[in-house]
Scaffold this motif. Structure first.
Motif, PDB file in Angstrom:
ATOM      1  N   SER A 133      -8.149  80.415  31.731  1.00  0.00           N
ATOM      2  CA  SER A 133      -7.085  81.164  32.413  1.00  0.00           C
ATOM      3  C   SER A 133      -6.655  80.477  33.702  1.00  0.00           C
ATOM      4  CB  SER A 133      -7.519  82.599  32.682  1.00  0.00           C
ATOM      5  OG  SER A 133      -8.527  82.652  33.654  1.00  0.00           O
ATOM      6  N   HIS A 134      -7.527  79.686  34.293  1.00  0.00           N
ATOM      7  CA  HIS A 134      -7.163  78.963  35.513  1.00  0.00           C
ATOM      8  C   HIS A 134      -6.179  77.831  35.226  1.00  0.00           C
ATOM      9  CE1 HIS A 134      -9.835  81.208  38.005  1.00  0.00           C
ATOM     10  NE2 HIS A 134     -10.893  80.880  37.295  1.00  0.00           N
ATOM     11  N   HIS A 135      -6.098  77.385  33.983  1.00  0.00           N
ATOM     12  CA  HIS A 135      -5.170  76.316  33.615  1.00  0.00           C
ATOM     13  C   HIS A 135      -3.791  76.850  33.220  1.00  0.00           C
ATOM     14  CE1 HIS A 135      -8.272  73.261  33.756  1.00  0.00           C
ATOM     15  NE2 HIS A 135      -9.031  73.999  32.965  1.00  0.00           N
ATOM     16  N   LEU A 136      -3.726  78.112  32.830  1.00  0.00           N
ATOM     17  CA  LEU A 136      -2.473  78.693  32.363  1.00  0.00           C
ATOM     18  C   LEU A 136      -1.513  78.898  33.533  1.00  0.00           C
ATOM     19  CD1 LEU A 136      -3.854  81.422  29.929  1.00  0.00           C
ATOM     20  CD2 LEU A 136      -3.067  79.119  29.368  1.00  0.00           C
ATOM     21  N   PRO A 137      -0.204  78.808  33.273  1.00  0.00           N
ATOM     22  CA  PRO A 137       0.757  79.058  34.350  1.00  0.00           C
ATOM     23  C   PRO A 137       0.654  80.506  34.826  1.00  0.00           C
ATOM     24  CG  PRO A 137       1.887  78.752  32.255  1.00  0.00           C
ATOM     25  CD  PRO A 137       0.442  78.476  32.011  1.00  0.00           C
ATOM     26  N   GLY A 138       0.929  80.728  36.085  1.00  0.00           N
ATOM     27  CA  GLY A 138       0.839  82.071  36.659  1.00  0.00           C
ATOM     28  C   GLY A 138       1.892  83.024  36.114  1.00  0.00           C
ATOM     29  N   ASN A 139       3.038  82.501  35.755  1.00  0.00           N
ATOM     30  CA  ASN A 139       4.130  83.330  35.262  1.00  0.00           C
ATOM     31  C   ASN A 139       4.164  83.259  33.735  1.00  0.00           C
ATOM     32  OD1 ASN A 139       6.530  84.600  34.654  1.00  0.00           O
ATOM     33  ND2 ASN A 139       7.751  83.429  36.115  1.00  0.00           N
ATOM     34  N   PRO A 140       4.040  84.387  33.038  1.00  0.00           N
ATOM     35  CA  PRO A 140       4.062  84.342  31.578  1.00  0.00           C
ATOM     36  C   PRO A 140       5.371  83.785  31.012  1.00  0.00           C
ATOM     37  CG  PRO A 140       3.942  86.616  32.359  1.00  0.00           C
ATOM     38  CD  PRO A 140       3.823  85.733  33.548  1.00  0.00           C
ATOM     39  N   ALA A 141       6.456  83.847  31.772  1.00  0.00           N
ATOM     40  CA  ALA A 141       7.730  83.287  31.316  1.00  0.00           C
ATOM     41  C   ALA A 141       7.661  81.766  31.190  1.00  0.00           C
ATOM     42  CB  ALA A 141       8.851  83.689  32.260  1.00  0.00           C
ATOM     43  N   ASP A 142       6.720  81.136  31.886  1.00  0.00           N
ATOM     44  CA  ASP A 142       6.568  79.683  31.838  1.00  0.00           C
ATOM     45  C   ASP A 142       5.585  79.227  30.767  1.00  0.00           C
ATOM     46  OD1 ASP A 142       8.263  79.568  34.045  1.00  0.00           O
ATOM     47  OD2 ASP A 142       6.595  79.637  35.472  1.00  0.00           O
ATOM     48  N   LEU A 143       4.909  80.160  30.109  1.00  0.00           N
ATOM     49  CA  LEU A 143       3.832  79.822  29.184  1.00  0.00           C
ATOM     50  C   LEU A 143       4.298  78.989  27.996  1.00  0.00           C
ATOM     51  CD1 LEU A 143       0.858  80.088  28.318  1.00  0.00           C
ATOM     52  CD2 LEU A 143       1.477  82.241  27.213  1.00  0.00           C
ATOM     53  N   PHE A 144       5.395  79.351  27.356  1.00  0.00           N
ATOM     54  CA  PHE A 144       5.829  78.637  26.152  1.00  0.00           C
ATOM     55  C   PHE A 144       6.116  77.171  26.457  1.00  0.00           C
ATOM     56  CE2 PHE A 144       8.594  77.323  22.705  1.00  0.00           C
ATOM     57  CZ  PHE A 144       7.946  77.842  21.607  1.00  0.00           C
ATOM     58  N   ASP A 145       6.889  76.925  27.504  1.00  0.00           N
ATOM     59  CA  ASP A 145       7.205  75.537  27.867  1.00  0.00           C
ATOM     60  C   ASP A 145       5.940  74.769  28.254  1.00  0.00           C
ATOM     61  OD1 ASP A 145       9.912  75.852  27.367  1.00  0.00           O
ATOM     62  OD2 ASP A 145      10.353  76.466  29.422  1.00  0.00           O
ATOM     63  N   TRP A 146       5.026  75.435  28.943  1.00  0.00           N
ATOM     64  CA  TRP A 146       3.766  74.795  29.326  1.00  0.00           C
ATOM     65  C   TRP A 146       2.966  74.416  28.085  1.00  0.00           C
ATOM     66  CZ3 TRP A 146      -1.411  76.088  28.646  1.00  0.00           C
ATOM     67  CH2 TRP A 146      -2.321  75.348  29.398  1.00  0.00           C
ATOM     68  N   LEU A 147       2.917  75.316  27.101  1.00  0.00           N
ATOM     69  CA  LEU A 147       2.187  75.035  25.867  1.00  0.00           C
ATOM     70  C   LEU A 147       2.790  73.854  25.109  1.00  0.00           C
ATOM     71  CD1 LEU A 147       1.494  78.648  24.576  1.00  0.00           C
ATOM     72  CD2 LEU A 147      -0.240  76.942  25.168  1.00  0.00           C
ATOM     73  N   LEU A 148       4.113  73.748  25.117  1.00  0.00           N
ATOM     74  CA  LEU A 148       4.764  72.622  24.437  1.00  0.00           C
ATOM     75  C   LEU A 148       4.365  71.279  25.045  1.00  0.00           C
ATOM     76  CD1 LEU A 148       8.380  73.965  23.816  1.00  0.00           C
ATOM     77  CD2 LEU A 148       6.671  73.415  22.080  1.00  0.00           C
ATOM     78  N   GLU A 149       4.047  71.277  26.326  1.00  0.00           N
ATOM     79  CA  GLU A 149       3.677  70.038  27.017  1.00  0.00           C
ATOM     80  C   GLU A 149       2.207  69.665  26.826  1.00  0.00           C
ATOM     81  OE1 GLU A 149       4.668  70.898  31.057  1.00  0.00           O
ATOM     82  OE2 GLU A 149       6.835  70.902  30.669  1.00  0.00           O
ATOM     83  N   GLN A 150       1.395  70.578  26.315  1.00  0.00           N
ATOM     84  CA  GLN A 150      -0.037  70.339  26.185  1.00  0.00           C
ATOM     85  C   GLN A 150      -0.359  69.523  24.937  1.00  0.00           C
ATOM     86  OE1 GLN A 150      -1.945  71.245  28.853  1.00  0.00           O
ATOM     87  NE2 GLN A 150       0.130  71.788  29.516  1.00  0.00           N
ATOM     88  N   PRO A 151      -1.445  68.743  24.998  1.00  0.00           N
ATOM     89  CA  PRO A 151      -1.880  68.041  23.784  1.00  0.00           C
ATOM     90  C   PRO A 151      -2.350  69.056  22.743  1.00  0.00           C
ATOM     91  CG  PRO A 151      -3.422  67.661  25.597  1.00  0.00           C
ATOM     92  CD  PRO A 151      -2.282  68.449  26.151  1.00  0.00           C
ATOM     93  N   GLN A 152      -2.277  68.663  21.485  1.00  0.00           N
ATOM     94  CA  GLN A 152      -2.587  69.594  20.402  1.00  0.00           C
ATOM     95  C   GLN A 152      -4.014  70.120  20.479  1.00  0.00           C
ATOM     96  OE1 GLN A 152      -2.300  68.227  16.316  1.00  0.00           O
ATOM     97  NE2 GLN A 152      -1.617  70.256  15.695  1.00  0.00           N
ATOM     98  N   ASP A 153      -4.975  69.309  20.936  1.00  0.00           N
ATOM     99  CA  ASP A 153      -6.349  69.801  21.007  1.00  0.00           C
ATOM    100  C   ASP A 153      -6.473  70.939  22.016  1.00  0.00           C
ATOM    101  OD1 ASP A 153      -5.962  67.904  23.074  1.00  0.00           O
ATOM    102  OD2 ASP A 153      -8.108  67.486  23.200  1.00  0.00           O
ATOM    103  N   MET A 154      -5.719  70.896  23.099  1.00  0.00           N
ATOM    104  CA  MET A 154      -5.735  71.994  24.074  1.00  0.00           C
ATOM    105  C   MET A 154      -5.115  73.248  23.464  1.00  0.00           C
ATOM    106  SD  MET A 154      -6.429  73.266  26.970  1.00  0.00           S
ATOM    107  CE  MET A 154      -6.050  73.502  28.671  1.00  0.00           C
ATOM    108  N   VAL A 155      -4.018  73.096  22.735  1.00  0.00           N
ATOM    109  CA  VAL A 155      -3.368  74.239  22.094  1.00  0.00           C
ATOM    110  C   VAL A 155      -4.309  74.858  21.055  1.00  0.00           C
ATOM    111  CG1 VAL A 155      -1.371  74.992  20.731  1.00  0.00           C
ATOM    112  CG2 VAL A 155      -1.061  73.299  22.533  1.00  0.00           C
TER     113      VAL A 155
END
Length: 181
Positions: A133-155
């Protein structure tokens, strides 16, 4: 005045020919237009004139297009599933929604335990959830774009975390579950 691409109010000048501005100003000062007696602009409410049937039909077409795009793009589908799961488990009091109709329930285990503080499994899971949870963006509206930028193993790790939140093998004292069903 209009709403720009980002939903902000924008004002463009120079769209009125010289001489037309005075005529438009006279029409608007009767209380139904933009300027008020104090000189401040009052936005005029605009209503959409589209029927509910048309909106439903167009949104159904949009949904079909999204379905085929998602089905043909497994990386984005994975992100969409993880996004929907994390909105439910990682963001308390979340108002963001996903277009996916996934259902994820999470039941707290502490009420079912006599001494939750001594449970090593619960402690380890809570520590793991906190570290992610410390790595996730603070705003849930930013979560989808943040997930798209992550490597597949993190997702995939976040998918596992979301799935783990939904595990429930607790047999309650009083339940309506019938044995063998």
């Amino acid at each position: 005045m209009f709403l720009d691409y980002y939903g902000r109010l924008a004002i463009e000048r120079g769209f009125v020919k010289p001489g037309e501005g005075e005529a438009a100003g006279d029409e608007n000062e009767d209380g139904g237009g933009l300027p008020s007696a104090s000189g401040a602009a009052k936005p005029k409410a605009r209503s959409t004139s589209h029927s509910a049937a048309l909106i439903e039909d167009l949104s159904a077409h949009k949904t079909a297009a999204l379905c085929i795009e998602l089905a043909n793009n497994p990386d984005v589908a994975l992100v969409a599933v993880v996004h929907a799961m994390l909105l439910r488990v990682a963001y308390s009091y979340n108002s963001e929604q996903s277009a996916l109709q996934l259902s994820l329930t999470h039941e707290r285990l502490e009420p079912s335990m006599k001494d939750a503080k001594s449970c090593k499994g619960l402690s380890a899971f809570n520590d793991l959830a906190d570290s992610y949870s410390h790595h996730l963006p603070g705003n849930p509206a930013d979560l989808f774009d943040w997930l798209l930028e992550q490597p597949q193993d993190m997702v995939l790790m976040l998918l596992a975390l979301g799935a783990a939140h939904s595990v429930n093998a607790v047999e309650k004292k009083f339940t309506d579950r019938k044995e063998g069903h």
